[in-house]
Design a protein around this motif. Structure first.
Motif, PDB file in Angstrom:
ATOM      1  N   TRP A   1      -5.864  21.600  -3.508  1.00 62.33           N
ATOM      2  CA  TRP A   1      -5.387  21.111  -4.986  1.00 62.33           C
ATOM      3  C   TRP A   1      -4.056  20.462  -4.645  1.00 62.33           C
ATOM      4  O   TRP A   1      -3.442  20.827  -3.764  1.00 62.33           O
ATOM      5  CB  TRP A   1      -5.318  22.402  -5.864  1.00 62.33           C
ATOM      6  CG  TRP A   1      -6.432  22.892  -6.085  1.00 62.33           C
ATOM      7  CD1 TRP A   1      -6.720  24.456  -5.940  1.00 62.33           C
ATOM      8  CD2 TRP A   1      -7.623  22.491  -6.565  1.00 62.33           C
ATOM      9  NE1 TRP A   1      -7.941  24.797  -6.300  1.00 62.33           N
ATOM     10  CE2 TRP A   1      -8.689  23.511  -6.414  1.00 62.33           C
ATOM     11  CE3 TRP A   1      -8.282  21.205  -6.715  1.00 62.33           C
ATOM     12  CZ2 TRP A   1     -10.196  23.489  -6.760  1.00 62.33           C
ATOM     13  CZ3 TRP A   1      -9.464  21.036  -7.351  1.00 62.33           C
ATOM     14  CH2 TRP A   1     -10.462  22.174  -7.146  1.00 62.33           C
ATOM     15  N   PRO A   2      -3.602  19.558  -5.474  1.00 67.62           N
ATOM     16  CA  PRO A   2      -2.232  18.789  -5.537  1.00 67.62           C
ATOM     17  C   PRO A   2      -1.298  19.841  -5.676  1.00 67.62           C
ATOM     18  O   PRO A   2      -1.540  20.868  -6.102  1.00 67.62           O
ATOM     19  CB  PRO A   2      -2.546  17.797  -6.301  1.00 67.62           C
ATOM     20  CG  PRO A   2      -3.442  18.403  -7.441  1.00 67.62           C
ATOM     21  CD  PRO A   2      -4.614  19.259  -6.799  1.00 67.62           C
ATOM     22  N   PRO A   3       0.119  19.442  -5.504  1.00 72.18           N
ATOM     23  CA  PRO A   3       1.223  20.461  -5.636  1.00 72.18           C
ATOM     24  C   PRO A   3       1.228  20.616  -7.151  1.00 72.18           C
ATOM     25  O   PRO A   3       1.041  19.861  -7.964  1.00 72.18           O
ATOM     26  CB  PRO A   3       2.234  19.553  -5.034  1.00 72.18           C
ATOM     27  CG  PRO A   3       1.953  18.381  -4.486  1.00 72.18           C
ATOM     28  CD  PRO A   3       0.386  18.422  -4.584  1.00 72.18           C
ATOM     29  N   LEU A   4       1.902  21.799  -7.328  1.00 70.87           N
ATOM     30  CA  LEU A   4       2.078  22.300  -8.686  1.00 70.87           C
ATOM     31  C   LEU A   4       2.962  21.100  -9.600  1.00 70.87           C
ATOM     32  O   LEU A   4       2.555  20.619 -10.468  1.00 70.87           O
ATOM     33  CB  LEU A   4       3.038  23.414  -8.663  1.00 70.87           C
ATOM     34  CG  LEU A   4       3.926  24.110  -9.852  1.00 70.87           C
ATOM     35  CD1 LEU A   4       2.777  24.273 -11.007  1.00 70.87           C
ATOM     36  CD2 LEU A   4       4.603  25.283  -9.730  1.00 70.87           C
TER      37      LEU A   4
ATOM     38  N   GLN B   1       3.416  16.845 -13.871  1.00 71.40           N
ATOM     39  CA  GLN B   1       3.745  15.601 -14.357  1.00 71.40           C
ATOM     40  C   GLN B   1       2.589  14.784 -14.924  1.00 71.40           C
ATOM     41  O   GLN B   1       2.874  14.163 -15.792  1.00 71.40           O
ATOM     42  CB  GLN B   1       4.056  14.998 -12.831  1.00 71.40           C
ATOM     43  CG  GLN B   1       5.163  13.913 -13.145  1.00 71.40           C
ATOM     44  CD  GLN B   1       6.396  14.455 -13.917  1.00 71.40           C
ATOM     45  OE1 GLN B   1       6.978  15.345 -13.445  1.00 71.40           O
ATOM     46  NE2 GLN B   1       6.898  13.828 -15.097  1.00 71.40           N
ATOM     47  N   TRP B   2       1.312  15.212 -14.299  1.00 69.59           N
ATOM     48  CA  TRP B   2       0.316  14.650 -15.265  1.00 69.59           C
ATOM     49  C   TRP B   2       0.295  14.948 -16.747  1.00 69.59           C
ATOM     50  O   TRP B   2      -0.036  13.980 -17.472  1.00 69.59           O
ATOM     51  CB  TRP B   2      -1.305  15.170 -14.554  1.00 69.59           C
ATOM     52  CG  TRP B   2      -1.359  14.452 -13.025  1.00 69.59           C
ATOM     53  CD1 TRP B   2      -0.956  13.378 -12.786  1.00 69.59           C
ATOM     54  CD2 TRP B   2      -2.352  15.064 -12.033  1.00 69.59           C
ATOM     55  NE1 TRP B   2      -1.600  12.761 -11.544  1.00 69.59           N
ATOM     56  CE2 TRP B   2      -2.332  14.071 -11.064  1.00 69.59           C
ATOM     57  CE3 TRP B   2      -3.020  16.123 -12.116  1.00 69.59           C
ATOM     58  CZ2 TRP B   2      -3.086  14.199  -9.840  1.00 69.59           C
ATOM     59  CZ3 TRP B   2      -3.844  16.431 -10.702  1.00 69.59           C
ATOM     60  CH2 TRP B   2      -3.929  15.479  -9.912  1.00 69.59           C
TER      61      TRP B   2
ATOM     62  N   GLY C   1       1.997  13.007 -22.500  1.00 69.12           N
ATOM     63  CA  GLY C   1       2.671  13.557 -23.663  1.00 69.12           C
ATOM     64  C   GLY C   1       2.236  14.980 -23.824  1.00 69.12           C
ATOM     65  O   GLY C   1       2.601  15.698 -25.046  1.00 69.12           O
ATOM     66  N   GLY C   2       1.773  15.810 -22.708  1.00 67.49           N
ATOM     67  CA  GLY C   2       1.157  17.281 -23.275  1.00 67.49           C
ATOM     68  C   GLY C   2       2.245  18.186 -22.786  1.00 67.49           C
ATOM     69  O   GLY C   2       3.617  17.964 -22.252  1.00 67.49           O
ATOM     70  N   THR C   3       2.146  19.397 -23.223  1.00 65.54           N
ATOM     71  CA  THR C   3       2.927  20.512 -23.175  1.00 65.54           C
ATOM     72  C   THR C   3       2.340  21.243 -21.774  1.00 65.54           C
ATOM     73  O   THR C   3       1.161  21.652 -21.858  1.00 65.54           O
ATOM     74  CB  THR C   3       3.091  21.434 -24.352  1.00 65.54           C
ATOM     75  OG1 THR C   3       3.472  20.856 -25.310  1.00 65.54           O
ATOM     76  CG2 THR C   3       4.113  22.697 -23.925  1.00 65.54           C
ATOM     77  N   ALA C   4       3.213  21.457 -20.635  1.00 66.06           N
ATOM     78  CA  ALA C   4       2.750  22.338 -19.470  1.00 66.06           C
ATOM     79  C   ALA C   4       2.903  23.531 -19.624  1.00 66.06           C
ATOM     80  O   ALA C   4       3.935  24.051 -19.767  1.00 66.06           O
ATOM     81  CB  ALA C   4       3.504  21.787 -18.339  1.00 66.06           C
TER      82      ALA C   4
END
Ligand code: AMP
Ligand code: MN
Ligand code: MN
Ligand code: MN
Length: 273
Positions: free
Chosen positions: A167-170, A175-176, A181-184
Motif C-alpha cells: 500500500w502507499p504510505p500513510l 493527503q488524498w 475536502g474530507g476528514t482523515a
C-alpha cells in the motif's frame, strides 16, 4: 443522534448491497451513516434515486495504507466523491488490490487451491478484491469450515496470503482524503497489535501527515478500552469518531449502529462539520 461512520457494502468486502445496507441502517435506528468501503466509493452511485427517509448519508471511504512494516486503514469522511483526484487514487488502489490478489491466488494455487481468482471475479461487485473474498472461496471449496479458520490458516498477518508492503504510505492516503475536502480518521487504532509507544508514534505520524481524528469506538468494545482510547485521543488532541465496522448481519460484535457511545471527554468529529 446515532452516528455509524464505518461500515461496508458489497462494493468491497461487505455482504449487503448498498440499498440493503441503508435499509438495514434505518431499521437499526441509525441517524447518520457513512459507508466506508475499502478503496471504493461505488456504493454511493448505487444509491442514486433511493429514498433514504430521514437517514443522513455522509460520503466515506476506508483507504489501505502502509506505516513502517504495518498495513493500516485510514477512513475518509465527508469526502467529495467526484473530483480532486480521489477517483483516480481509488482506481489505483483497486488495481493494486488486483495485483495483490493475483499473487495471493498463485500462492494458494501452489497449496492445492487453483482458480480462486476467476471464481472471485465471477461474483457481482468484484472490482475491489480483498482477503475475505479468498476466505469465502476456501470455505466454498471445503478447504476450511469457516472464514475465520481460512484467515487463521492462510490469510492472517503471519500467513502466506498476507502479501506485505503493497500500500502507499500513510501520508499519501491522508493527503488524498484532505485534497478531496474530507476528514482523515485513523481507523480502529486498537486493532494493530502495537505497543503503547508505537501506537503513539503512529498517531504522531498520522497527525503530522494531516490526520484529524481517530476511531475511539470501533464495533462493540468494552468500556475500559473505549475510555483508554478516549484518553489517548484527548492527549493527542484529535477529534473522535465511532463506527460499527459492519460487514454482514449476524456478527453481534459489529451490528450497524450497535457500537457504544463516545466517552464524554471526546470531541466528536461531526462537531467540525
Ligand atoms: P484486505 O482488505 O484484503 O487486507 O482484508 C482485510 C479485511 O479482512 C478486513 O477489513 C476484514 O474485513 C477482514 N479480516 C481481517 N482479519 C480477519 C479475520 N481474522 N477473520 C475474518 N476477517 C478478517
Ligand atoms: Mn473489511
Ligand atoms: Mn479496517
Ligand atoms: Mn472497515
Amino acid at each position: 443522534m446515532l452516528f455509524d461512520l464505518h461500515c461496508h457494502s458489497t462494493a468491497s468486502d461487505g455482504k449487503l448491497p448498498a440499498r440493503d445496507l441503508v435499509a438495514h441502517a434505518i431499521a437499526a435506528g441509525v441517524d447518520v451513516l457513512a459507508i466506508t468501503d475499502h478503496d471504493s466509493v461505488a456504493a454511493y452511485a448505487q444509491l442514486d434515486g433511493v429514498d433514504l427517509g430521514k437517514l443522513e448519508l455522509l460520503p466515506g471511504v476506508e483507504i489501505s495504507a502502509q506505516w513502517r512494516n504495518l498495513g493500516i486503514h485510514v477512513v475518509g469522511l465527508n469526502v467529495r466523491i467526484d473530483g480532486d483526484g480521489l477517483g483516480d487514487a481509488l482506481d489505483s488502489q483497486r488495481q493494486a488490490r488486483l495485483e495483490r490478489a493475483e499473487i495471493i491466488a498463485d500462492k494458494l494455487a501452489k497449496k492445492g487451491f487453483p482458480d480462486l481468482l476467476p471464481r472471485i471475479q465471477a461474483l457481482a461487485d468484484n472490482d475491489c478484491i480483498g482477503r475475505p473474498h479468498f476466505a469465502d472461496q476456501l470455505v466454498a471449496l471445503g478447504a476450511t469450515r469457516t472464514t475465520d479458520e481460512a484467515f487463521r490458516k492462510y490469510l492472517a498477518a503471519d500467513r502466506l496470503g498476507n502479501v506485505q508492503q503493497f500500500w502507499p504510505p500513510l501520508c499519501q492516503t491522508v493527503q488524498w482524503i484532505r485534497n478531496a475536502g474530507g476528514t482523515a480518521v485513523l481507523a480502529h487504532p486498537g486493532k494493530y497489535s502495537l505497543t503503547r509507544s508505537r501506537l503513539g508514534e503512529l498517531i504522531d505520524d498520522f497527525k503530522a501527515a494531516g490526520g484529524q481524528a481517530m476511531e475511539v469506538v470501533s464495533g462493540r468494545q468494552d468500556a475500559y478500552k473505549s475510555r483508554d482510547l478516549a484518553n489517548l485521543c484527548a492527549q493527542k488532541a484529535l477529534l473522535a469518531s465511532c463506527g460499527s465496522d459492519f460487514h454482514q448481519p449476524g456478527q453481534s460484535w459489529a451490528e450497524l449502529g450497535a457500537q457504544s457511545p463516545l466517552p464524554d471527554n471526546c470531541i466528536p468529529v461531526w462537531d467540525i462539520w
